[in-house]
Each structure stands twice: as structure tokens, then as C-alpha cells.
Design a protein around this motif. Structure first.
Motif, short mmCIF file in Angstrom:
data_model
loop_
_atom_site.label_atom_id
_atom_site.label_comp_id
_atom_site.label_asym_id
_atom_site.label_seq_id
_atom_site.Cartn_x
_atom_site.Cartn_y
_atom_site.Cartn_z
N LEU A 1 0.98 7.51 7.83
CA LEU A 1 0.23 8.41 6.96
C LEU A 1 0.25 7.94 5.51
CD1 LEU A 1 1.19 11.95 8.35
CD2 LEU A 1 -1.01 10.78 8.52
N SER A 2 1.37 7.37 5.10
CA SER A 2 1.45 6.82 3.74
C SER A 2 0.51 5.63 3.57
CB SER A 2 2.89 6.40 3.42
OG SER A 2 3.77 7.51 3.51
N LEU A 3 0.45 4.76 4.59
CA LEU A 3 -0.49 3.64 4.53
C LEU A 3 -1.93 4.14 4.48
CD1 LEU A 3 1.15 1.15 7.06
CD2 LEU A 3 1.19 1.05 4.56
N PHE A 4 -2.21 5.22 5.22
CA PHE A 4 -3.57 5.79 5.20
C PHE A 4 -3.91 6.36 3.83
CE2 PHE A 4 -6.36 9.50 5.81
CZ PHE A 4 -7.46 8.87 6.37
N VAL A 5 -2.95 7.05 3.24
CA VAL A 5 -3.19 7.64 1.91
C VAL A 5 -3.29 6.56 0.83
CG1 VAL A 5 -2.18 9.13 0.13
CG2 VAL A 5 -2.16 9.85 2.53
N MET A 6 -2.43 5.53 0.94
CA MET A 6 -2.36 4.50 -0.09
C MET A 6 -3.35 3.35 0.16
SD MET A 6 0.02 5.57 -2.12
CE MET A 6 0.33 4.09 -3.08
N ALA A 7 -4.21 3.46 1.16
CA ALA A 7 -5.14 2.36 1.46
C ALA A 7 -6.01 1.97 0.28
CB ALA A 7 -5.99 2.72 2.68
N PRO A 8 -6.62 2.92 -0.47
CA PRO A 8 -7.41 2.49 -1.63
C PRO A 8 -6.58 1.78 -2.70
CG PRO A 8 -7.95 4.74 -0.99
CD PRO A 8 -6.73 4.37 -0.23
N VAL A 9 -5.36 2.24 -2.91
CA VAL A 9 -4.51 1.60 -3.92
C VAL A 9 -4.11 0.20 -3.47
CG1 VAL A 9 -2.34 1.81 -5.19
CG2 VAL A 9 -3.67 3.85 -4.64
N ILE A 10 -3.78 0.05 -2.19
CA ILE A 10 -3.39 -1.27 -1.67
C ILE A 10 -4.57 -2.24 -1.76
CG2 ILE A 10 -2.63 -2.50 0.39
CD1 ILE A 10 -1.11 -0.01 1.21
N SER A 11 -5.77 -1.76 -1.45
CA SER A 11 -6.94 -2.64 -1.54
C SER A 11 -7.19 -3.08 -2.97
CB SER A 11 -8.17 -1.90 -0.99
OG SER A 11 -7.99 -1.57 0.37
N GLN A 12 -7.01 -2.17 -3.91
CA GLN A 12 -7.22 -2.54 -5.32
C GLN A 12 -6.17 -3.52 -5.80
OE1 GLN A 12 -7.58 0.86 -7.88
NE2 GLN A 12 -8.00 -0.37 -9.72
N VAL A 13 -4.93 -3.34 -5.37
CA VAL A 13 -3.88 -4.30 -5.74
C VAL A 13 -4.18 -5.68 -5.16
CG1 VAL A 13 -1.44 -4.85 -5.43
CG2 VAL A 13 -2.12 -2.53 -6.03
N LYS A 14 -4.66 -5.71 -3.94
CA LYS A 14 -5.00 -7.00 -3.32
C LYS A 14 -6.14 -7.69 -4.06
CE LYS A 14 -6.72 -8.96 1.02
NZ LYS A 14 -7.97 -9.45 0.41
#
Length: 298
Positions: free
Chosen positions: A147-160
């Protein structure tokens, strides 16, 4: 008669004399051969005498070579390049950074993402039902992680896109990549951190209040974010506890009225709580509320 006997005696001594002479000749020949072999063995060979003379003759020592002066050190220092031919980081550096990230990943996951809030709410839900080990901690932690990965997906994509990929392509340095990758994470934490918690951590550290929330140092923002997440988690946990508490009160009052004081109320109320939770789709409501608290849909 004497005259006849004399020639016979002379004929007898003739052959004996010839045998003696032949024997003497053989003896003399053998002695001569022995003397010749002894003289030949005693005479030194020319090669052996020459070798003895070469070994025995002393030679003059060679003149030692004069020492050379040490070379003067080259100007400059030692440089170590961590990038490859095209400016991209070498594979060894990438592996080292990956291992380092894995070592600090648990702390980063707990302190800078939504994992803490989701895990606490799911644990409180299990306790509200009166179940101590169902579902087990591994299941709750796994559900909170995804669930954390699902919530943080936009942030992770932007960091990448802003930090990881430019660094792997060799367009930015490591420090620049860290600064670029920290911005989306800080924006996420600022969006879910109360200003009261930022002020609390700032006063506790004896620092000056930042002019704006965006100017909050990272070391102050992280504990303030955790405090805000725990506050929100306990509020949601209280809301979840209320209906189950009502069921416990009703069951306990009913048992007291019937005089069944020796029967534990938990044994009677647990089936009713599980039934209520299933009928209202409790897990779906809890997860929807958790995800909505970050996306604004809840």
C-alpha cells in the motif's frame, strides 16, 4: 752304447729350451704392457690441466657501478575517477550505492513514507476485533508495504526521472542527484505534516522557526512528519474501535442481565464483531480511508 745315448739327451733339452724362451718372451711382453698402461694413466690430460689452470687462476674484481640519482616526483596528486568512458557511473559504483541503499532502506521506508501510518492503523484494526495474532504481523507488514508503494508511486516516479536516471546517464553528479531526488520526498512530507508538529520539533531542538514550511530542514521535517502520521493513525484507530466497543458493551450488559457473569464477554462478542466487520466490508473501508488520506479522495 754311450755314443748312441748322447744324441737322445741333446734332443730332449732342445724343446725345453724353446719353451722357456717362449715363456720368457710372454712374461717380458706382459711386463711391457703393464708399464705402458701405468705411464699412460699417470700422464695428465690436456683438457683437465687446462680446466684446473682456469679455475685456480684468480681474476680481478669488477668495478662497482655508481648509484643513480632518484627521479624527481611528478607534480600533481593521485586522482580517482568513478565514472566510465562516457561519463556514466561505473558498474562497481552503482553496485556499491545499491548495497548502501539497501542497508538504509528500512529506515527510509519507515521515516519518510506512508508505511508507519498504514501499519499502525492495520494493527489497531486487528486489536479492535480482539484478534491477537490473526492476521499475523508478516501479512500486515506486507500489506502495509505494498500500500505504501501504491501511495508513493508518483513520488518514486518523479525521483527516478529527476535524479536516478540523469545520474545513470552521466548528466549530473551524485550530490546533484541526491539534491534533486530529495525535493519530491520533501514535498510529500510537507503536504502531510502539521505546522504545529514542525514548530514542536523546532522548539525542542532550540532552533529558530523557519520562515515558511518549505524552508524546514530535512532533519526537522522527518520527525515532524512521523508525529503527524502517528496522530492521524491513532485518530483512525479510535474511529475503528468505537463500533466494536459498542458491541462489547452490549454483550457484556446482556450477560450481566442474564446472570452469566462467569462467561467471558469476549468469547460471545468476538463472533458478532467478525460478522459485523465482514458484512460492512471492513478491510475495504479501512484501506480506502488510508489511501484516500494521501490522495485526497478520503
Amino acid at each position: 752304447m754311450n755314443a748312441l745315448a748322447a744324441p737322445a739327451a741333446t734332443g730332449t733339452r732342445g724343446p725345453n729350451r724353446v719353451g722357456r724362451l717362449a715363456l720368457l718372451a710372454l712374461v717380458l711382453a706382459a711386463v711391457g704392457l703393464l708399464l705402458g698402461a701405468g705411464s699412460a694413466a699417470a700422464a695428465p690430460r690436456p683438457e683437465t690441466s687446462a680446466a684446473v689452470s682456469l679455475v685456480a687462476a684468480p681474476t680481478d674484481p669488477a668495478t662497482p657501478t655508481a648509484p643513480t640519482a632518484p627521479a624527481s616526483p611528478a607534480s600533481g596528486g593521485v586522482t580517482v575517477s568513478i565514472n566510465g568512458v562516457n561519463g556514466t557511473p561505473s558498474s562497481s559504483i552503482v553496485v556499491l550505492l545499491a548495497i548502501t541503499l539497501l542497508s538504509v532502506a528500512p529506515a527510509v521506508l519507515i521515516m519518510t513514507t506512508s508505511f508507519t501510518k498504514i501499519f499502525v492503523v492495520l494493527s489497531l484494526t486487528r486489536n479492535a476485533l480482539g484478534l491477537q495474532s490473526v492476521p499475523p504481523n508478516q501479512v500486515i507488514a506486507g500489506l502495509a508495504l505494498f500500500l505504501s508503494l501504491f501511495v508513493m508511486a508518483p513520488v518514486i516516479s518523479q525521483v527516478k526521472d529527476d535524479a536516478v536516471q540523469p545520474y545513470l546517464d552521466g548528466h549530473v553528479t551524485f550530490s546533484q542527484a541526491v539534491d534533486a531526488g530529495r525535493v519530491p520526498v520533501e514535498d510529500f512530507m510537507l503536504a502531510h505534516t502539521r505546522e504545529q508538529d514542525i514548530a514542536l520539533i523546532t522548539r525542542a531542538g532550540g532552533k529558530e522557526n523557519p520562515a515558511t514550511p518549505a524552508a524546514t530542514p530535512f532533519t526537522t521535517l522527518v520527525p515532524a512528519f512521523i508525529l503527524s502520521e502517528l496522530r492521524s493513525a491513532f485518530i483512525m484507530g479510535f474511529v475503528i474501535f468505537v463500533p466494536f466497543l459498542v458491541i462489547d458493551l452490549v454483550v457484556s450488559s446482556s450477560l450481566m442481565a442474564m446472570g452469566m457473569m462467569m462467561l467471558p464477554p469476549v468469547m460471545v462478542s468476538l463472533p458478532f464483531k467478525i460478522l459485523l466487520f465482514v458484512l460492512v466490508d471492513g478491510w475495504g473501508l479501512v484501506i480506502t480511508a488510508l489511501v484516500g488520506s494521501y490522495t485526497g479522495a478520503g
